[in-house]
Design a protein around this motif. Structure first.
Motif, PDB file in Angstrom:
ATOM      1  N   ALA A  50      -6.229  10.039  -0.902  1.00 19.53           N
ATOM      2  CA  ALA A  50      -6.524   8.640  -1.201  1.00 19.53           C
ATOM      3  C   ALA A  50      -6.450   8.349  -2.694  1.00 19.53           C
ATOM      4  O   ALA A  50      -6.303   7.191  -3.091  1.00 19.53           O
ATOM      5  CB  ALA A  50      -7.910   8.275  -0.670  1.00 19.53           C
ATOM      6  N   ASN A  55      -0.709   5.893  -3.302  1.00 18.20           N
ATOM      7  CA  ASN A  55      -1.471   5.422  -2.140  1.00 18.20           C
ATOM      8  C   ASN A  55      -2.525   4.364  -2.493  1.00 18.20           C
ATOM      9  O   ASN A  55      -3.203   3.865  -1.590  1.00 18.20           O
ATOM     10  CB  ASN A  55      -2.170   6.610  -1.453  1.00 18.20           C
ATOM     11  CG  ASN A  55      -1.184   7.634  -0.921  1.00 18.20           C
ATOM     12  OD1 ASN A  55      -0.052   7.293  -0.586  1.00 18.20           O
ATOM     13  ND2 ASN A  55      -1.615   8.885  -0.844  1.00 18.20           N
ATOM     14  N   TRP A  56      -2.673   4.053  -3.759  1.00 15.06           N
ATOM     15  CA  TRP A  56      -3.751   3.145  -4.169  1.00 15.06           C
ATOM     16  C   TRP A  56      -3.645   1.777  -3.496  1.00 15.06           C
ATOM     17  O   TRP A  56      -4.627   1.261  -2.970  1.00 15.06           O
ATOM     18  CB  TRP A  56      -3.750   2.989  -5.686  1.00 15.06           C
ATOM     19  CG  TRP A  56      -4.214   4.212  -6.433  1.00 15.06           C
ATOM     20  CD1 TRP A  56      -4.779   5.339  -5.889  1.00 15.06           C
ATOM     21  CD2 TRP A  56      -4.130   4.433  -7.839  1.00 15.06           C
ATOM     22  NE1 TRP A  56      -5.055   6.254  -6.868  1.00 15.06           N
ATOM     23  CE2 TRP A  56      -4.671   5.726  -8.091  1.00 15.06           C
ATOM     24  CE3 TRP A  56      -3.663   3.688  -8.924  1.00 15.06           C
ATOM     25  CZ2 TRP A  56      -4.754   6.273  -9.367  1.00 15.06           C
ATOM     26  CZ3 TRP A  56      -3.746   4.228 -10.206  1.00 15.06           C
ATOM     27  CH2 TRP A  56      -4.294   5.511 -10.416  1.00 15.06           C
ATOM     28  N   VAL A  59      -4.378   1.982   0.315  1.00 13.66           N
ATOM     29  CA  VAL A  59      -5.786   2.240   0.611  1.00 13.66           C
ATOM     30  C   VAL A  59      -6.643   1.013   0.297  1.00 13.66           C
ATOM     31  O   VAL A  59      -7.516   0.630   1.085  1.00 13.66           O
ATOM     32  CB  VAL A  59      -6.282   3.479  -0.161  1.00 13.66           C
ATOM     33  CG1 VAL A  59      -7.788   3.644  -0.032  1.00 13.66           C
ATOM     34  CG2 VAL A  59      -5.575   4.740   0.348  1.00 13.66           C
ATOM     35  N   LEU A 377      -3.131   1.747   7.086  1.00 14.64           N
ATOM     36  CA  LEU A 377      -2.894   2.882   6.193  1.00 14.64           C
ATOM     37  C   LEU A 377      -1.468   3.417   6.297  1.00 14.64           C
ATOM     38  O   LEU A 377      -1.148   4.448   5.705  1.00 14.64           O
ATOM     39  CB  LEU A 377      -3.890   4.008   6.503  1.00 14.64           C
ATOM     40  CG  LEU A 377      -5.349   3.714   6.142  1.00 14.64           C
ATOM     41  CD1 LEU A 377      -6.274   4.757   6.750  1.00 14.64           C
ATOM     42  CD2 LEU A 377      -5.534   3.665   4.632  1.00 14.64           C
ATOM     43  N   VAL A 426      -1.268   7.318   5.359  1.00 20.02           N
ATOM     44  CA  VAL A 426      -2.155   7.894   4.350  1.00 20.02           C
ATOM     45  C   VAL A 426      -3.420   8.365   5.077  1.00 20.02           C
ATOM     46  O   VAL A 426      -4.384   7.627   5.237  1.00 20.02           O
ATOM     47  CB  VAL A 426      -2.500   6.869   3.251  1.00 20.02           C
ATOM     48  CG1 VAL A 426      -3.340   7.530   2.157  1.00 20.02           C
ATOM     49  CG2 VAL A 426      -1.233   6.259   2.655  1.00 20.02           C
ATOM     50  N   GLN A 428      -6.629   9.867   5.240  1.00 24.78           N
ATOM     51  CA  GLN A 428      -7.692  10.184   4.291  1.00 24.78           C
ATOM     52  C   GLN A 428      -9.014   9.582   4.788  1.00 24.78           C
ATOM     53  O   GLN A 428      -9.042   8.828   5.745  1.00 24.78           O
ATOM     54  CB  GLN A 428      -7.342   9.645   2.901  1.00 24.78           C
ATOM     55  CG  GLN A 428      -6.765   8.246   2.884  1.00 24.78           C
ATOM     56  CD  GLN A 428      -7.795   7.157   3.075  1.00 24.78           C
ATOM     57  OE1 GLN A 428      -8.825   7.148   2.398  1.00 24.78           O
ATOM     58  NE2 GLN A 428      -7.565   6.260   4.022  1.00 24.78           N
ATOM     59  N   SER A 431     -11.229   5.515   2.303  1.00 20.82           N
ATOM     60  CA  SER A 431     -11.288   4.095   2.657  1.00 20.82           C
ATOM     61  C   SER A 431     -12.345   3.848   3.726  1.00 20.82           C
ATOM     62  O   SER A 431     -13.065   2.853   3.678  1.00 20.82           O
ATOM     63  CB  SER A 431      -9.915   3.613   3.133  1.00 20.82           C
ATOM     64  OG  SER A 431      -9.536   4.245   4.346  1.00 20.82           O
TER      65      SER A 431
END
Length: 578
Positions: A50, A55-56, A59, A377, A426, A428, A431
């Motif tokens: 994340a 990926n910012w 997320v 995501l 993504v 993760q 989030s």
């Protein structure tokens, strides 16, 4: 990628289904231990993925989108519970329950993509139990919460048994025939609740019909605008990434705009009084009590009366939560990290236990929100038309099995919905944790005051929108409508190899179970509706294959759980298994 290979899911592998004995299948803690061992090597990457700059945006957009999509329906349902249980549950209870589930599952679950929260079926179970004990035994709110605590204590115990003895493995027998029927039932219940909320606006003390009609207008306008904006995200209007962002945040924008719309200045809409979300003191229960329910202050007989009710809740959650988990990790999403159903169902038992002790509406897997979480995501790219034509051959449209198709409805004059490719997800936990913390922060006074400015009409619109979205694309509905089409007017791609009577028999079975589930939900016996849903599984396994040939059944239906990352927990398929 910074985590183990997609192929190697860990040292602990499950036997394929045909190799299993009952001794192996029911070996205590086998599934839970295997789930943990498979997922543990990925735990570090679950947090670090994340934080990567690539990926910012994905997320952060997911956090905003899912926070609203999770909280708004939960608040809409607490309005129903608030009225039907005489204020036993309120905004603070549903916020705490949602936050508890999100934080616990983001940190400790094997499948952090599965979103857990308060659902409409929780609402149905809660007020049905209240009706039973209030109407027939004259229990007040305090006694109701004590009984409800015992119901959830029993339910938690049944959750633990199911997880310990690996019963979640039988999720592999759930097919789209069952899950589509359940999805249609949930969609209709959403629409029903939205209509009930609007009807109440016509009977508020000291208000006239103008209140009701303004509420109806806001609810419909909310539905229409959010629906259009969401469809825009799947159209050819605007650049690809911009329209994807607009579609993702359409629900958020609708909630904010139409809440503000109800506060337009004097000599305008604000002159018509409408009702708003009721709130209480921050971080305190709605009812005048402590957070811990004194469940020990009941007669012993009521403890045992609560047992079958707890079993009903476990059966509902067994289906609802596991199907939500499967949908969050469906084959259409390129999931690389392994699933784990047994450990997560044990964790759901813990949240059920804590909810009973604290007097909260119990959370479980969210059917609409779980796949939405994974979708939010996902990183998509648009497939150019030339590439699609080359792939399909001379511009001919690709033909897919019926259980993979759906009819997209739109009033935006869109003649072409471009193809997109899901490049990656993504996967993760961050989030999910942030959403849980933001939800918990909603119990602070400033946020509660802001929520209290949201009209009930917007929440009715949430019901109608989510319900309609679930109904319009449901295969039961689209197949039923296809029976009314003039096949001679359809193009080659729209033709199916199945006769009409074959489709009629298949959807007829689904409509029958749907009708039985809806019918029982309208009675005092509504607590037993999970039994009908569960009965569909053996019906599909043993009876339906006798009514259809294997090739026709393969066209009409498919296992709900079929993704490799999912099947590694439920029991890998044999090479010759379809």
């Amino acid at each position: 990628m910074g985590h183990p290979s997609q192929v190697d899911y860990g040292a602990e592998r499950e036997l394929s289904w045909s190799q299993r004995s009952w001794q192996y299948e029911l070996r205590p803690f086998r599934g839970m231990w295997s789930d943990l061992r498979r997922r543990l090597p990925f735990y570090k990457s679950d947090w670090l993925d994340a934080c990567r700059s690539a990926n910012w945006l994905t997320v952060s957009t997911s956090v905003v989108r899912i926070f609203f999509i999770n909280l708004m329906p939960a608040l809409a349902y607490v309005l129903d519970m608030y009225e039907r249980t005489e204020h036993s549950y309120g905004v603070n209870e549903v916020i705490l329950a949602s936050a508890l589930a999100a934080i616990l599952f983001s940190v400790f679950s094997v499948q952090p993509l599965t979103f857990v929260g308060v659902t409409g079926l929780t609402d149905l179970m809660n007020y049905t139990i209240y009706r039973i004990f209030h109407d027939h035994y004259q229990f007040d709110q305090t006694m109701y919460l004590r009984i409800q605590a015992w119901v959830l204590i029993w339910a938690a115990g049944f959750h633990f048994l199911v997880a310990i003895f690996n019963v979640c493995d039988f999720t592999r027998f759930i097919t789209e025939m069952t899950s589509d029927t359940f999805g249609l039932y949930v969609g209709v219940i959403y629409v029903e609740k939205g209509i009930e909320q609007l009807i109440q606006e016509f009977s508020l003390p000291g208000h006239d019909n103008s209140t009701g009609w303004l509420s109806v207008s806001i609810a419909i306008l909310f539905c229409v605008t959010v629906y259009y904006l969401t469809q825009l995200g799947a159209s050819t209007y605007l650049p690809f990434q911009l329209r994807r962002t607009v579609g993702s945040l359409a629900f958020v924008a609708g909630c904010v705009f139409w809440s503000g719309f109800s506060h337009f200045p004097k000599d305008s809409i604000k002159e018509v009084p409408i009702s708003y979300l009721p709130i209480t003191k921050s971080f305190f229960p709605t009812w005048d009590r402590g957070w811990v329910v004194d469940f020990w202050n009941v007669e012993v007989r009521w403890v045992f009366v609560a047992a079958p009710l707890g079993l009903m809740i476990m059966l509902l959650f067994y289906f609802d939560h596991n199907v939500s988990s499967v949908m969050a990790q469906a084959r259409k999403f390129p999931i690389t990290k392994p699933a784990g159903f047994h450990w997560d169902f044990f964790l759901l038992g813990i949240t059920t236990l804590v909810s009973g002790i604290l007097g909260l509406p119990v959370p479980n897997g969210l059917v609409p929100q779980a796949p939405d979480h994974t979708d939010s995501l996902s990183v998509y790219e648009q497939v150019p038309v030339a590439d699609q034509q080359e792939k399909d051959g001379a511009g001919a449209p690709a033909v897919e099995p019926m259980h993979h198709t759906s009819v997209a409805a739109s009033f935006l004059h869109i003649s072409h919905f471009p193809r997109v490719r899901n490049v990656r997800v993504v996967e993760q936990r961050l989030s999910h944790l942030v959403i849980g913390l933001l939800t918990l922060g909603s119990m602070t006074r400033p946020i509660l005051v802001a929520l209290s400015m949201m009209p009930r009409a917007v929440f009715a619109g949430v019901f109608l929108l989510v319900g309609f979205a679930s109904i319009e694309s449901n295969p039961i509905v689209t197949r039923t409508l296809s029976l009314l089409q003039d096949r001679s007017a359809l193009g080659p791609a729209a033709h199916t190899p199945l006769r009409r009577m074959t489709i009629v028999r298949f959807v007829g079975i689904q409509w029958l179970f749907f009708a039985m589930t809806i019918a029982i939900s309208q009675t005092i016996a509504a607590i037993g509706f999970p039994i009908i849903i569960i009965c569909m599984i053996p019906c599909r396994t043993f009876l339906v294959p006798k009514l259809f040939t294997p090739d026709k059944l393969a066209t009409l239906d498919a296992p709900t759980a079929d993704a490799p990352a999912v099947m590694v927990s439920l029991g890998p398929k044999d090479e010759n298994e379809t």
